[in-house]
Design an enzyme around this catalytic site. Structure first.
Site, mmCIF file in Angstrom:
data_model
loop_
_atom_site.group_PDB
_atom_site.id
_atom_site.type_symbol
_atom_site.label_atom_id
_atom_site.label_comp_id
_atom_site.label_asym_id
_atom_site.label_seq_id
_atom_site.Cartn_x
_atom_site.Cartn_y
_atom_site.Cartn_z
ATOM 1 N N MET A 49 7.963 16.168 5.291
ATOM 2 C CA MET A 49 8.549 17.369 5.272
ATOM 3 C C MET A 49 8.899 17.846 4.004
ATOM 4 S SD MET A 49 10.629 17.557 8.852
ATOM 5 C CE MET A 49 12.160 16.494 8.416
ATOM 6 N N GLY A 82 10.681 7.625 -2.605
ATOM 7 C CA GLY A 82 10.356 7.326 -1.296
ATOM 8 C C GLY A 82 9.124 7.633 -0.609
ATOM 9 N N HIS A 83 8.711 9.071 -0.941
ATOM 10 C CA HIS A 83 7.539 9.497 -0.177
ATOM 11 C C HIS A 83 6.409 9.018 -1.148
ATOM 12 C CE1 HIS A 83 10.529 13.055 0.955
ATOM 13 N NE2 HIS A 83 10.097 12.458 2.087
ATOM 14 N N LYS A 109 13.546 3.895 5.938
ATOM 15 C CA LYS A 109 14.876 4.418 6.123
ATOM 16 C C LYS A 109 15.006 4.902 7.668
ATOM 17 C CE LYS A 109 16.304 8.183 4.342
ATOM 18 N NZ LYS A 109 16.809 8.887 5.447
ATOM 19 N N ASP A 110 13.698 5.699 8.002
ATOM 20 C CA ASP A 110 13.881 5.934 9.489
ATOM 21 C C ASP A 110 13.329 4.845 10.287
ATOM 22 O OD1 ASP A 110 14.721 8.727 8.983
ATOM 23 O OD2 ASP A 110 13.338 8.819 7.576
ATOM 24 N N GLN A 166 12.488 5.901 13.772
ATOM 25 C CA GLN A 166 11.463 6.749 13.857
ATOM 26 C C GLN A 166 9.920 5.855 13.720
ATOM 27 O OE1 GLN A 166 10.594 10.738 11.762
ATOM 28 N NE2 GLN A 166 9.975 9.520 9.975
ATOM 29 N N MET A 226 16.987 6.654 -0.901
ATOM 30 C CA MET A 226 16.560 7.964 -1.191
ATOM 31 C C MET A 226 16.202 8.714 0.027
ATOM 32 S SD MET A 226 14.212 7.787 -4.377
ATOM 33 C CE MET A 226 14.704 6.708 -5.913
ATOM 34 N N SER A 273 15.709 13.167 0.968
ATOM 35 C CA SER A 273 15.703 14.729 0.466
ATOM 36 C C SER A 273 17.046 15.354 0.770
ATOM 37 C CB SER A 273 14.661 15.463 1.431
ATOM 38 O OG SER A 273 13.451 14.837 1.379
HETATM 39 O O1 PAF Z 1 10.132 11.698 8.436
HETATM 40 C C1 PAF Z 1 9.850 12.608 8.310
HETATM 41 O O2 PAF Z 1 9.853 13.244 7.225
HETATM 42 C C2 PAF Z 1 9.366 13.502 9.644
HETATM 43 O O3 PAF Z 1 10.272 13.148 10.644
HETATM 44 C C3 PAF Z 1 7.913 13.374 9.910
HETATM 45 C C4 PAF Z 1 7.643 12.152 10.247
HETATM 46 C C5 PAF Z 1 7.129 14.032 8.743
HETATM 47 C C6 PAF Z 1 7.626 14.339 11.101
HETATM 48 O O4 PAF Z 1 8.215 15.878 10.710
#
Ligand code: PAF
Length: 279
Positions: free
Chosen positions: A30, A36-37, A150-151, A154, A185, A187
Site C-alpha cells: 500500500m 520491510g517492503h 509482521k502481518d 494476513q 517497521m 508505514s
Molecule cells: O499488507 C498490505 O500492505 C496490504 O494488506 C496488502 C497485502 C497490500 C493488500 O492491500
C-alpha cells in the site's frame, strides 16, 4: 529500467508478452515503503526473474474512514526506492475502479484463521484484503508472492485463499524487519511523534517478556502480565499466545511446537500490531 503501469490492461498486455519465459515474483503493497517492503522486493529478486510490485491503498480493508484517509502516501519517494532496489515492474493504479472493475466476488470459507485476532478486532478487514489480493493475483498471475510476517495472520489467510482457490501461486512469508531499537517497521510508524515512537517499543517489550518467560509460569498469568506491560505505555487490544498454524489460543504448555505471540495496541491514535515466534 523499472516500467510503471497505471492500468491493468497495459500491465496484463506486458506480462502476457513475457509469460512462460520468466518466473514472476510479486510483492503487493500500500506504498509508503520502508525497509520491510524493500526486503520483499530483494527476496523476490533472489528467487524470481522478474519482480512486480503494486502500490494501491485499498479502501475495502480499512475499518475507519480516518485511518484510510490518513494512511501515509508518498509515491515519488516510493518509486525511487523501488528503482534503487531493482524492482522491474510497478503497478500504480490511479483509482479504486482501476483495480475493482470486473470484480467477480467469491465467497470463501477459510475457517477460524480469519475470525480470530485481527479478524475479531477489525471486522471485515480480511474480506477487503482477500478481495484486493485476489484481484491483484488475477491481474499479475505471479509464480511466487511475498508478504511480510509482521502481518503474520494476513500471510496465513492469503496462503490459504490461494490454496482454496487453486491458484498456482506460491505464497511466501518474509521475516519481520525491525528498527535497531526493535520496533517492527510499519508505514503507520511515520504518524508517531518522538514520544509515541518511544512508547511503541512496549509491543516488542511485551513480546520479549513472553518469549523469555514461556515455560516458566502459567500461560494465562504470563499473558496477563504481558497485557499489563502493554498498558503502561499503550492502549492494548489483545495479547495472545497461539498455535502458529491454526491461530487457536494455547491454553496450556503441551507438545505444540509451533507457537507465536500476537499483539495489537494503540499508541495515541495509531494502532500497531506485532508478533513473535515463541517456540
Ligand atoms: O499488507 C498490505 O500492505 C496490504 O494488506 C496488502 C497485502 C497490500 C493488500 O492491500
Amino acid at each position: 529500467m523499472m516500467k510503471i503501469f497505471k492500468t491493468q490492461r497495459t500491465l496484463k498486455e506486458h506480462l502476457s508478452s513475457i509469460k512462460g519465459k520468466f518466473e514472476v515474483g510479486f510483492a503487493p503493497t500500500m506504498g509508503s515503503l520502508h525497509e520491510g517492503h524493500l526486503s520483499l522486493i530483494r527476496e523476490s529478486k533472489k528467487r524470481c526473474d522478474i519482480v512486480v510490485c503494486s502500490i494501491f491503498v485499498n479502501p475495502t480493508q480499512f475499518n475507519t474512514v480516518s485511518d484510510f484517509k490518513n494512511y501515509p502516501k508518498n509515491s515519488s519517494e516510493d518509486i525511487e526506492l523501488l528503482k534503487s532496489t531493482g524492482c522491474d515492474i510497478l503497478f500504480l493504479p490511479n483509482d479504486v475502479n482501476e483495480v475493482y472493475q470486473n470484480e467477480k466476488k467469491v465467497s470463501l470459507e477459510l475457517g477460524s484463521i480469519v475470525n480470530v485476532l485481527e479478524g475479531e478486532h477489525r471486522p471485515g478487514h480480511f474480506d477487503g484484503v482477500m478481495r484486493v489480493v485476489k484481484l491483484l493475483f488475477d491481474i499479475v498471475q505471479p509464480d511466487k508472492a511475498f508478504f511480510g510476517l509482521k502481518d503474520f495472520q494476513q500471510f496465513l489467510v492469503i496462503q490459504k485463499m490461494a490454496k482454496v482457490l487453486n491458484m498456482k501461486i506460491e505464497v511466501l512469508g518474509c521475516d519481520i524487519v525491525r528498527e535497531k531499537n526493535g520496533l517492527a517497521m510499519s508505514s503507520r510508524n511515520k504518524r508517531l511523534s518522538n514520544i509515541e515512537l518511544k512508547n511503541a517499543l512496549v509491543l516488542q517489550k511485551a513480546l520479549n517478556h513472553c518469549k523469555n518467560n514461556f515455560r516458566k509460569m502459567d500461560l494465562q498469568a504470563l499473558q496477563a502480565e504481558c497485557f499489563r506491560i502493554l498498558q503502561k505505555e499503550s492502549n492494548p487490544e489483545y495479547f495472545e499466545i497461539c498455535d502458529a498454524e491454526s491461530l487457536s489460543p494455547i491454553t496450556e504448555i503441551s507438545e505444540t511446537k509451533n507457537i507465536r505471540a500476537f499483539t495489537a495496541a494503540s499508541i495515541g491514535e495509531i494502532r500497531l500490531i506485532d508478533n513473535m515466534e515463541i517456540l
